[in-house]
Write an enzyme that holds these catalytic residues in place. Structure first.
Site, PDB file in Angstrom:
ATOM      1  N   LYS A   1       0.840   3.774   6.974  1.00  0.00           N
ATOM      2  CA  LYS A   1       0.190   4.652   6.015  1.00  0.00           C
ATOM      3  C   LYS A   1       1.066   6.126   6.136  1.00  0.00           C
ATOM      4  O   LYS A   1       1.439   6.197   7.092  1.00  0.00           O
ATOM      5  CB  LYS A   1      -1.298   4.814   6.052  1.00  0.00           C
ATOM      6  CG  LYS A   1      -2.051   3.464   6.299  1.00  0.00           C
ATOM      7  CD  LYS A   1      -2.172   2.905   4.859  1.00  0.00           C
ATOM      8  CE  LYS A   1      -2.763   1.349   5.051  1.00  0.00           C
ATOM      9  NZ  LYS A   1      -2.777   0.502   3.769  1.00  0.00           N
TER      10      LYS A   1
ATOM     11  N   SER B   1       0.974  -1.106  -0.222  1.00  0.00           N
ATOM     12  CA  SER B   1      -0.089   0.174  -0.017  1.00  0.00           C
ATOM     13  C   SER B   1       0.878   1.164   0.080  1.00  0.00           C
ATOM     14  O   SER B   1       0.240   2.378  -0.190  1.00  0.00           O
ATOM     15  CB  SER B   1      -0.970   0.040   1.062  1.00  0.00           C
ATOM     16  OG  SER B   1      -0.267  -0.284   2.353  1.00  0.00           O
TER      17      SER B   1
END
Length: 211
Positions: free
Chosen positions: A118, A39
Site C-alpha cells: 500500500k 489494490s
C-alpha cells in the site's frame, strides 16, 4: 582426514555460509517481490516484479507520505464496527510465534505469512479524514497526483476519521474502490512493516523507480 572428505567439508562450509549470507541480505538489506493484488492499480499491476528495500526497516527509516511499503497483513482485514476501537485505530495482529524456529520460519522464511502492499497516506499524529471521495490531512485536502485522475469511489470504511497513533502509519491502495487498507483494519505499526518499494525491474519497459 582424506583429501576427498576435506573437500566435501569445505564445500559444506561454503554452502552454509552462502545460505546464511543470502538470508541476511534478504531479511535486512533487500529482496525481490511480486505484486499479487489489484489494490495498487494503476501504479502497480499484478505480476509486476519489485525490489524491496529492507534497509529502511533495519535502520529505522523516517517514513514519508507517498512511499509505497509492504507489511504483514493484519489478522482481521475487515474489522466490524462493533469490534472497532476508534479511539485506538491500530490494526490487530494475533499471530505471535513463540519458539525461535517458529519465528524464523514465519518472519524470515515467511512461511504462512501474508503481506500487503500500500501507499503511506497518514503519518503519526496526523488527523486523517476521508469524505466525498477525497482524503484530508489535518483538514487540508491531500493532492494525489499518482491517482492520475481515476475515480476514487465513495471510499467507505470503519476508520475514515482518525488520529494516526504514534508508531503507526495510515495506508491506502491507489485502487481505492478495490483496496482493503487502513480504512478497513486501522493503522499499521512500524514493527509490522517489511520494507519500502525501491524499484520495479519487470516488465523491462517499466523498469525504474516508482512514484
Amino acid at each position: 582426514m582424506s583429501p576427498k572428505v576435506k573437500n566435501i567439508i569445505e564445500w559444506c562450509y561454503c554452502f552454509v555460509i552462502a545460505v546464511v549470507l543470502a538470508i541476511v541480505v534478504r531479511y535486512f538489506v533487500g529482496t525481490p517481490t511480486i505484486v499479487k493484488q489489484v489494490s495498487m492499480k494503476p501504479t502497480l499491476i499484478e505480476n509486476d516484479r519489485l525490489i524491496l528495500n529492507r534497509l529502511a526497516v533495519t535502520f529505522n527509516h523516517k517514513w514519508k507520505r507517498g512511499e509505497i511499503i509492504t507489511f504483514e497483513a493484519p489478522s482481521d482485514s475487515n474489522v466490524r464496527l462493533e469490534n472497532a476501537d476508534l479511539s485506538n485505530p491500530i490494526a490487530k495482529y494475533d499471530n505471535n510465534p513463540d519458539s525461535l524456529i517458529e519465528k524464523f520460519s514465519y518472519y524470515v522464511l515467511e512461511i504462512g505469512k501474508m503481506s500487503y502492499i500500500k501507499r503511506v497516506i497518514g503519518l503519526p499524529g496526523e488527523h486523517v479524514q476521508i469524505k466525498d471521495g477525497k482524503v484530508f490531512i489535518n483538514g487540508k485536502e491531500l493532492e494525489e497526483k499518482y491517482l492520475n485522475g481515476i475515480e476514487t469511489g465513495d471510499m467507505n470504511g470503519i476508520f475514515t476519521d482518525v488520529i494516526v497513533p504514534e508508531g503507526t502509519l495510515f495506508v491506502m491502495g491507489d485502487n481505492r474502490p478495490h483496496s482493503t487498507d487502513s480504512r478497513c483494519f486501522g493503522c499499521i505499526p512500524f514493527a509490522k512493516i517489511e520494507g519500502k518499494v525501491a524499484l520495479r525491474f519487470w516488465p523491462l519497459n517499466k523498469f525504474g523507480k516508482i512514484k
